[in-house]
Design a protein around this motif. Structure first.
Motif, short mmCIF file in Angstrom:
data_model
loop_
_atom_site.label_atom_id
_atom_site.label_comp_id
_atom_site.label_asym_id
_atom_site.label_seq_id
_atom_site.Cartn_x
_atom_site.Cartn_y
_atom_site.Cartn_z
N LYS A 167 0.81 -1.21 0.00
CA LYS A 167 0.00 0.00 0.00
C LYS A 167 0.85 1.26 0.00
N GLN A 168 2.17 1.10 -0.09
CA GLN A 168 3.01 2.26 0.07
C GLN A 168 3.07 3.11 -1.18
N ALA A 169 3.87 4.15 -1.16
CA ALA A 169 3.92 5.36 -1.94
C ALA A 169 3.19 6.39 -1.16
N PRO A 170 3.15 6.25 0.20
CA PRO A 170 2.56 7.30 1.01
C PRO A 170 3.52 8.47 1.15
N VAL A 171 3.03 9.61 1.49
CA VAL A 171 3.86 10.79 1.71
C VAL A 171 3.54 11.36 3.08
N GLY A 172 4.50 12.10 3.64
CA GLY A 172 4.28 12.78 4.89
C GLY A 172 3.56 14.09 4.66
N PRO A 173 3.28 14.83 5.71
CA PRO A 173 2.56 16.10 5.57
C PRO A 173 3.23 17.06 4.61
N GLU A 174 4.58 17.02 4.57
CA GLU A 174 5.29 17.96 3.69
C GLU A 174 5.15 17.61 2.22
N GLY A 175 4.73 16.38 1.91
CA GLY A 175 4.59 15.97 0.52
C GLY A 175 3.19 16.12 -0.05
N VAL A 176 2.25 16.57 0.76
CA VAL A 176 0.87 16.72 0.30
C VAL A 176 0.68 18.09 -0.34
N GLU A 177 0.13 18.10 -1.54
CA GLU A 177 -0.19 19.36 -2.21
C GLU A 177 -1.50 19.88 -1.63
N LYS A 178 -1.49 21.06 -1.10
CA LYS A 178 -2.69 21.62 -0.49
C LYS A 178 -3.63 22.11 -1.59
N THR A 179 -4.16 21.13 -2.31
CA THR A 179 -5.04 21.39 -3.44
C THR A 179 -6.18 20.39 -3.42
N VAL A 180 -7.38 20.88 -3.68
CA VAL A 180 -8.54 20.00 -3.85
C VAL A 180 -8.71 19.76 -5.34
N LEU A 181 -8.82 18.50 -5.75
CA LEU A 181 -9.06 18.14 -7.14
C LEU A 181 -10.48 17.62 -7.29
N VAL A 182 -11.10 17.92 -8.42
CA VAL A 182 -12.41 17.35 -8.71
C VAL A 182 -12.39 16.85 -10.14
N GLY A 183 -12.79 15.59 -10.31
CA GLY A 183 -12.87 14.99 -11.64
C GLY A 183 -14.24 15.21 -12.24
N VAL A 184 -14.27 15.67 -13.49
CA VAL A 184 -15.55 15.99 -14.14
C VAL A 184 -15.62 15.33 -15.51
N ASP A 185 -16.86 15.21 -16.02
CA ASP A 185 -17.06 14.64 -17.35
C ASP A 185 -18.19 15.34 -18.10
N GLY A 186 -18.64 16.48 -17.59
CA GLY A 186 -19.69 17.23 -18.27
C GLY A 186 -21.10 16.91 -17.80
N SER A 187 -21.25 15.92 -16.94
CA SER A 187 -22.58 15.54 -16.46
C SER A 187 -23.03 16.46 -15.33
N GLU A 188 -24.33 16.46 -15.05
CA GLU A 188 -24.83 17.26 -13.94
C GLU A 188 -24.32 16.73 -12.61
#
Length: 334
Positions: A167-188
């Motif tokens: 399950k690894q490839a984890p990162v510590g707090p310093e490796g987290v990008e303070k960004t929210v991502l949202v995946g979209v496809d054009g649907s409501e």
């Protein structure tokens, strides 16, 4: 306004399911941080069911004794979970519930702001979530559901939780990008997810990135009667995405919002994004791509292999969806 905010604060605040496993304790840590940021109560729940014995000679009092023993075990699990929050100033409401784990969560989702669960565990909540009822909670919950994988433990400062090598490839707090991502496809459904993602970004003071995937050419496109103009398709998607971003900015002027069309498999891109993104948000269903794939045939792979929190947003009746058409081209709803 979302359904929750339109009707006022939901009574249950944030609900997190625990079962004593490292996976559920990791989810508990994430839920506590979210509850603190939202200034809302955190309801820590564990559930159990009493086994049914078919032996006709069973003593009538045995079932009662069995129920008591199992409940005491559930209470011990709950006490250990609550003890981990001793240094937090979050308002905690622990509770032992009886019944099927997924059913208990779905009932609580009627009045919860958010459900939070781990990816798998001993049984009960977490073990069942990605088992035989893998799509029940995110697909049917009345509020957003966040699934927190054990790989998140390092970023949450949970150094006593063991993350398996697989399950690894984890990162510590310093490796987290303070960004929210949202995946979209054009649907409501994806647009509903955009609104919830923007609210989350605004709540934390993080930028929001709206992403849409353009899958590679495969045999599934062989039926197209004319040669596929990929450049034109990309331009069309980009125009619609930009219009969606403009619409979202009109409702969240204080949130830095960007949009990007990504080339590649939606699921692979989704999994890769979770490695460092603070949170990835997606709708329950859609046309294809991110939202359509999540609760489709590849849902197990996405949720099992995600390295960071994934929020699944149900359909909402949000009046802000009505003015999307004023900001530019959008796909025709099928």
């Amino acid at each position: 306004m979302t359904e929750a905010s339109a009707g006022g604060a939901r009574r249950h605040g944030i609900v997190v399911g625990v079962d004593g496993s490292d996976q559920s304790l990791c989810a508990l840590s994430w839920a506590a941080q979210e509850a603190q940021q939202r200034r809302t109560p955190l309801h820590v729940i564990t559930a159990y069911t009493v086994p049914v014995f078919a032996a006709s000679s069973m003593d009538a009092g045995y079932a009662t004794l069995d129920d008591q023993v199992i409940r005491e075990g559930a209470e011990a699990v709950l006490e250990q979970a609550v003890a981990r929050l001793a240094d937090s100033d979050v308002e905690v409401h622990p509770s032992v519930e009886t019944g099927d784990a997924a059913g208990v969560l779905l009932d609580l989702s009627e009045e919860a702001e958010l459900l939070v669960v781990g990816t798998r565990g001993r049984g009960g909540f977490v073990g069942r979530l990605l088992g035989s009822v893998s799509s029940a909670v995110p697909a049917h919950a009345k509020c957003p559901t966040v699934t927190v994988p054990l790989a998140c433990a390092p970023r949450l400062g949970q150094t006593d939780l063991e993350v398996p090598r697989s399950k690894q490839a984890p990162v510590g707090p310093e490796g987290v990008e303070k960004t929210v991502l949202v995946g979209v496809d054009g649907s409501e459904q994806a647009r509903s997810a955009m609104l919830v993602a923007a609210e989350e970004a605004e709540r934390w003071g993080y930028p929001l990135k709206v992403v849409c995937a353009l899958p590679p050419f495969t045999g599934s496109l062989a039926w197209v009667p004319a040669p596929l103009d990929r450049d034109a398709l990309y331009a069309d998607i980009k125009e619609q995405l930009d219009a969606g971003v403009a619409w979202l900015r009109s409702h969240f002027p204080n949130v830095p919002i960007s949009g990007e069309v990504l080339e590649g498999s939606p699921i692979e891109l989704l999994i890769d994004a979770t490695r460092t993104a603070w949170l990835l948000v997606i709708g329950t269903r859609g046309r294809g791509g991110f939202a359509g794939m999540l609760l489709g045939s590849t849902s197990q792979g996405v949720l099992h292999h995600a390295k960071g929190p994934v929020m699944v947003v149900p359909d909402t009746q949000d009046p802000r969806l009505e003015d999307r058409k004023n900001f530019g081209p959008m796909p025709e709803e099928s």
